[in-house]
Write a protein that holds these residues in place. Structure first.
Motif, PDB file in Angstrom:
ATOM      1  N   HIS B  75      -5.209   1.855  12.835  1.00 19.63           N
ATOM      2  CA  HIS B  75      -4.475   2.142  11.828  1.00 19.63           C
ATOM      3  C   HIS B  75      -4.774   1.243  10.704  1.00 19.63           C
ATOM      4  CE1 HIS B  75      -1.602   4.797  13.863  1.00 19.63           C
ATOM      5  NE2 HIS B  75      -1.090   3.952  14.600  1.00 19.63           N
ATOM      6  N   ALA B  76      -5.587   0.390  10.941  1.00 19.62           N
ATOM      7  CA  ALA B  76      -6.126  -0.666   9.966  1.00 19.62           C
ATOM      8  C   ALA B  76      -7.048  -0.097   8.985  1.00 19.62           C
ATOM      9  CB  ALA B  76      -6.773  -2.035  10.492  1.00 19.62           C
ATOM     10  N   HIS B  77      -7.437   0.811   9.313  1.00 16.25           N
ATOM     11  CA  HIS B  77      -8.450   1.512   8.079  1.00 16.25           C
ATOM     12  C   HIS B  77      -7.717   1.574   6.710  1.00 16.25           C
ATOM     13  CE1 HIS B  77      -6.757   5.594   8.230  1.00 16.25           C
ATOM     14  NE2 HIS B  77      -6.589   5.232   9.532  1.00 16.25           N
ATOM     15  N   ARG B  78      -6.493   1.960   6.756  1.00 17.01           N
ATOM     16  CA  ARG B  78      -5.619   2.054   5.542  1.00 17.01           C
ATOM     17  C   ARG B  78      -5.696   0.979   4.834  1.00 17.01           C
ATOM     18  NH1 ARG B  78      -0.606   5.452   6.507  1.00 17.01           N
ATOM     19  NH2 ARG B  78      -1.110   6.727   8.291  1.00 17.01           N
ATOM     20  N   LEU B  79      -5.736  -0.147   5.393  1.00 16.40           N
ATOM     21  CA  LEU B  79      -5.767  -1.623   4.451  1.00 16.40           C
ATOM     22  C   LEU B  79      -6.908  -1.602   3.416  1.00 16.40           C
ATOM     23  CD1 LEU B  79      -4.478  -4.496   4.180  1.00 16.40           C
ATOM     24  CD2 LEU B  79      -6.395  -5.317   5.860  1.00 16.40           C
ATOM     25  N   THR B  80      -6.422  -1.906   2.192  1.00 14.95           N
ATOM     26  CA  THR B  80      -7.580  -2.011   1.062  1.00 14.95           C
ATOM     27  C   THR B  80      -7.663  -3.531   0.909  1.00 14.95           C
ATOM     28  OG1 THR B  80      -5.698  -1.621  -0.584  1.00 14.95           O
ATOM     29  CG2 THR B  80      -7.365   0.084  -0.115  1.00 14.95           C
ATOM     30  N   THR B  81      -8.906  -3.880   1.039  1.00 22.61           N
ATOM     31  CA  THR B  81      -9.008  -5.538   0.901  1.00 22.61           C
ATOM     32  C   THR B  81      -9.850  -5.812  -0.404  1.00 22.61           C
ATOM     33  OG1 THR B  81     -11.217  -5.200   2.191  1.00 22.61           O
ATOM     34  CG2 THR B  81      -9.395  -5.785   3.563  1.00 22.61           C
ATOM     35  N   GLN B  82     -10.067  -5.033  -1.320  1.00 25.86           N
ATOM     36  CA  GLN B  82     -10.671  -5.201  -2.566  1.00 25.86           C
ATOM     37  C   GLN B  82      -9.595  -4.727  -3.728  1.00 25.86           C
ATOM     38  OE1 GLN B  82     -14.570  -4.329  -1.406  1.00 25.86           O
ATOM     39  NE2 GLN B  82     -15.456  -6.469  -2.062  1.00 25.86           N
ATOM     40  N   ARG B 156       2.509  -5.125   2.591  1.00 24.53           N
ATOM     41  CA  ARG B 156       2.111  -3.934   1.838  1.00 24.53           C
ATOM     42  C   ARG B 156       2.459  -2.566   3.055  1.00 24.53           C
ATOM     43  NH1 ARG B 156      -3.755  -3.859  -0.336  1.00 24.53           N
ATOM     44  NH2 ARG B 156      -3.166  -5.484  -1.962  1.00 24.53           N
ATOM     45  N   PRO B 157       3.688  -2.436   3.191  1.00 24.10           N
ATOM     46  CA  PRO B 157       4.039  -1.216   4.138  1.00 24.10           C
ATOM     47  C   PRO B 157       3.552  -0.021   4.169  1.00 24.10           C
ATOM     48  CG  PRO B 157       5.943  -2.304   3.162  1.00 24.10           C
ATOM     49  CD  PRO B 157       4.663  -2.839   2.386  1.00 24.10           C
ATOM     50  N   ILE B 161       1.586  -0.058   8.257  1.00 26.72           N
ATOM     51  CA  ILE B 161       2.606   0.598   8.598  1.00 26.72           C
ATOM     52  C   ILE B 161       3.604  -0.045   9.576  1.00 26.72           C
ATOM     53  CG2 ILE B 161       1.318   2.819   7.960  1.00 26.72           C
ATOM     54  CD1 ILE B 161       0.674   3.153  10.954  1.00 26.72           C
ATOM     55  N   GLY B 162       2.917  -0.978  10.237  1.00 31.65           N
ATOM     56  CA  GLY B 162       3.849  -1.571  11.169  1.00 31.65           C
ATOM     57  C   GLY B 162       5.012  -2.237  10.462  1.00 31.65           C
ATOM     58  N   GLN B 163       4.576  -2.866   9.218  1.00 34.15           N
ATOM     59  CA  GLN B 163       5.654  -3.531   8.478  1.00 34.15           C
ATOM     60  C   GLN B 163       7.030  -2.597   8.254  1.00 34.15           C
ATOM     61  OE1 GLN B 163       3.477  -4.827   5.151  1.00 34.15           O
ATOM     62  NE2 GLN B 163       2.960  -7.062   6.117  1.00 34.15           N
ATOM     63  N   LYS B 164       6.791  -1.257   8.394  1.00 32.27           N
ATOM     64  CA  LYS B 164       8.039  -0.484   8.226  1.00 32.27           C
ATOM     65  C   LYS B 164       9.104  -0.605   9.399  1.00 32.27           C
ATOM     66  CE  LYS B 164       5.445   3.061   5.527  1.00 32.27           C
ATOM     67  NZ  LYS B 164       4.920   4.050   5.329  1.00 32.27           N
ATOM     68  N   ILE B 218      -3.221 -16.869  11.726  1.00 34.67           N
ATOM     69  CA  ILE B 218      -2.709 -15.876  10.675  1.00 34.67           C
ATOM     70  C   ILE B 218      -3.614 -15.174   9.893  1.00 34.67           C
ATOM     71  CG2 ILE B 218      -2.341 -17.534   8.835  1.00 34.67           C
ATOM     72  CD1 ILE B 218       0.234 -16.091   8.058  1.00 34.67           C
ATOM     73  N   LYS B 219      -3.278 -13.925  10.058  1.00 34.59           N
ATOM     74  CA  LYS B 219      -4.516 -13.041   9.468  1.00 34.59           C
ATOM     75  C   LYS B 219      -4.031 -12.440   7.935  1.00 34.59           C
ATOM     76  CE  LYS B 219      -5.232 -10.879  13.741  1.00 34.59           C
ATOM     77  NZ  LYS B 219      -3.722 -11.110  14.827  1.00 34.59           N
ATOM     78  N   SER B 220      -5.094 -11.927   7.272  1.00 34.64           N
ATOM     79  CA  SER B 220      -5.109 -11.234   5.949  1.00 34.64           C
ATOM     80  C   SER B 220      -4.261 -12.014   5.160  1.00 34.64           C
ATOM     81  CB  SER B 220      -4.452  -9.941   5.949  1.00 34.64           C
ATOM     82  OG  SER B 220      -5.065  -9.064   6.989  1.00 34.64           O
ATOM     83  N   ILE B 221      -4.711 -13.266   4.852  1.00 34.89           N
ATOM     84  CA  ILE B 221      -3.891 -14.408   4.226  1.00 34.89           C
ATOM     85  C   ILE B 221      -3.992 -13.986   2.582  1.00 34.89           C
ATOM     86  CG2 ILE B 221      -3.787 -16.793   3.795  1.00 34.89           C
ATOM     87  CD1 ILE B 221      -4.960 -17.145   6.265  1.00 34.89           C
ATOM     88  N   VAL B 222      -2.561 -14.189   2.068  1.00 36.78           N
ATOM     89  CA  VAL B 222      -2.657 -14.026   0.448  1.00 36.78           C
ATOM     90  C   VAL B 222      -2.039 -15.323  -0.150  1.00 36.78           C
ATOM     91  CG1 VAL B 222      -2.629 -11.434   0.577  1.00 36.78           C
ATOM     92  CG2 VAL B 222      -0.394 -12.675   0.616  1.00 36.78           C
ATOM     93  N   ARG B 223      -1.421 -15.972   0.660  1.00 39.14           N
ATOM     94  CA  ARG B 223      -0.876 -17.161  -0.040  1.00 39.14           C
ATOM     95  C   ARG B 223      -0.836 -18.278   0.848  1.00 39.14           C
ATOM     96  NH1 ARG B 223       5.743 -17.500  -1.928  1.00 39.14           N
ATOM     97  NH2 ARG B 223       5.167 -19.759  -3.218  1.00 39.14           N
TER      98      ARG B 223
END
Ligand code: HEM
Lengths: 205, 300
Positions: B75-82, B156-157, B161-164, B218-223
């Motif tokens: 499922h991670a392909h849905r993630l936009t990283t840019q 970013r649910p 999608i796991g965040q749902k 921790i992964k995909s860090i934004v803060r």
């Protein structure tokens, strides 16, 4: 329709059920060796056997209410399904012991001090005499005591559901649904038998 | 300053030197490459064998993409990283949104071959690419009042999608003591095996703290927030009796549900032998002094 199905169900020989039952772990083993279970075949197999074992046990418990409330009759499959489920759970235990934990002192320590393992172990130990007495000879020898003994299935399956909940991390709905189904099946058993046909009662059920 | 810590292994044990920097990191990494040639040659060759790339990228706990080990790869392909930026705030001199590209242009990308030990008693060996967290913290200017660093994963649910599902209290948060964060082993990883960080492994940038159980990384860090109070951490909030703030790898302190004395290396098939777990995951020499006088049983 129901009658034809019931006749068909009755016609399936036990050996065929056992054969189909045995293909599942055989397939897991094959898939595990050929990459079909992903990069950690040990955990995949351990989880699959626990889960499918529990599912088959629930199917066993469903047979009685199914006959009572619909007219589907799978009674002739019950014994074989019970033995197959026990076989899966036994393999679940063996995979855990031999392939997962491996170290015998650690196996012993886990059985003694991990609550979720203890609950699973109790469930397995309850299932053991049930599996061993799942034959005509035992039924004849034990007489009415056989039925009493085999009512323990409910306890064993409920403990299996509790064990499933206890082994999760984080929150997941699925194990709670399993336990709810098992508890529901136990509750249904308690419904008064005689008046089950009464319209008012039916609605309540 | 890069290269404060040297691998036991040479780069060549993992990937040909020419391949070990990904395109995006190449510019930033040029300086590092030059230095690497001068750095003292690797110490005694270790028997650490990197886990296969396919294994590292198909067996992940990244609950933002589902609870199964294969879910992140699916499922991670849905993630936009840019575009991607990290908000750095709290007790810093230069708070703000730092664009990842700007950060990378100032960093030296190194390769670090680290043991990776999951709290679930499995392990891998991963050739990460990244820079030391300290370099990023220096960029923002940590104030003297700061004692801890808090991290936050993207929420970013729609994409994660796991965040749902209420599996954890999203977004995922983690934290380190400032001295742990400043330790030269503590890495901000932007890739592995010389490739951009695969999404299922925490793209585009994640933490790697090799002496702690994997969930600390921790992964995909934004803060990133500098603070003077011990920050809340997701697993500790979820099951406080099982997951503490420190979560240092420690074979002597069992998880309530299983032993931590040994671990199963992933990738060896049905008959992979368990190996003993090392204190601080084998980095005792480097980090034990951070915990002098602390009761590690209490501070699990
Ligand atoms: C000696 C007895 C048992 C042992 C040692 C045992 C051990 C385990 C272990 C180690 C796990 C996986 C935990 C993890 O990976 O974190 C597990 C999961 C599970 N077990 Fe057992 N178990 C036992 C008996 C049972 C019984 C009797 C049942 C059912 C009736 C059962 C059903 C399950 C289920 C459904 C799961 C979850 C599988 C999944 O996540 O899909 N287990 N068990």
């Amino acid at each position: 329709m129901i009658n034809t199905l019931n006749t068909l169900v009755r016609k399936v020989p036990n050996w065929l059920l056992y054969l189909v039952g045995a293909t599942y772990p055989a397939w897991l083993l094959y898939a595990g060796f050929t990459g079909g279970l992903g990069v950690d075949p040990v955990k995949a197999m351990e989880h699959a056997l626990g889960k499918v074992g529990l599912q088959v046990l629930i199917a066993v418990l469903l047979i009685s209410p199914l006959r009572r409330f619909t007219k589907f009759n799978f009674l002739s499959w019950r014994r074989a399904l019970g033995v197959i489920a026990f076989f899966y759970i036994l393999l679940h235990f063996l995979v855990w012991m031999v392939l997962d934990v491996q170290i015998i002192s650690q196996v012993k320590a886990d059985i003694l001090k991990r609550p979720y393992i203890i609950v699973g172990m109790i469930s397995l130990l309850i299932l053991l005499p049930l599996a061993l007495t799942s034959n005509n000879l035992s039924i004849r020898k034990l007489g009415p005591r056989w039925r009493k003994l085999h009512k323990m299935t409910y306890l064993a399956v409920a403990l299996g559901g509790v064990h499933y909940i206890m082994q999760t991390k984080g929150f997941e709905y699925e194990p709670y649904i399993y336990l709810a189904v098992v508890l529901g099946l136990i509750a249904i058993r308690k419904l008064p038998k005689k008046r089950a046909g009464h319209p008012a009662k039916r609605q309540a059920a | 300053m890069a290269h404060r810590w040297t691998n036991d292994l040479t780069h060549d044990d993992v990937t040909p030197k020419s391949a070990y920097l990904n395109r995006r990191q190449l510019m930033a990494g040029m300086a590092g490459l030059g230095l690497a040639a001068l750095a003292p040659k690797a110490q005694a060759a270790s028997d650490l064998t990197p886990t296969d790339f396919d294994v590292i990228t198909q067996y992940n706990n990244f609950y933002e993409f589902g609870t199964g080990k294969e879910d992140p790869a699916k499922h991670a392909h849905r993630l936009t990283t840019q575009p991607w930026s990290i908000k750095i705030d709290g007790m810093v001199d230069r708070p703000g949104d730092y664009a990842l590209s700007d950060i990378l242009s100032k960093m030296t990308i190194e390769e670090r071959l680290y043991r990776f030990r999951c709290v679930e008693a499995w392990s891998m060996v991963v050739p990460w690419n990244g820079f030391e967290l300290k370099d990023l913290l220096d960029l923002a200017g940590v104030q003297s009042s700061a004692k801890y660093v808090a991290f936050e994963t993207l929420y970013r649910p729609d994409e994660m999608i796991g965040q749902k599902s209420p599996f954890l209290d999203w977004p995922y948060v983690e934290g380190l003591r400032l001295d742990e964060a400043n330790h030269p082993l503590t890495l901000m990883a932007t890739g592995l095996y010389g490739k951009d960080m695969p999404k299922q492994n925490g793209a585009p940038i994640r933490l790697v703290v090799p002496w702690k159980y994997g969930f600390k990384s921790i992964k995909s860090i934004v803060r990133i927030t500098l603070t003077d109070k011990e920050p809340p951490t997701s697993w500790n909030k979820s099951i406080p009796g099982e997951y503490g703030f420190y979560s240092n790898v420690n074979p002597e302190v069992d998880h309530p549900r299983w032993s931590q004395a040994s671990e199963r290396p992933i990738g060896g098939g049905f008959f992979a032998k368990r190996i003993p777990t090392l204190k601080f995951n084998g980095y005792e020499k480097e980090v034990a002094s951070l915990y002098d006088g602390m009761d590690l049983r209490k501070n699990y």
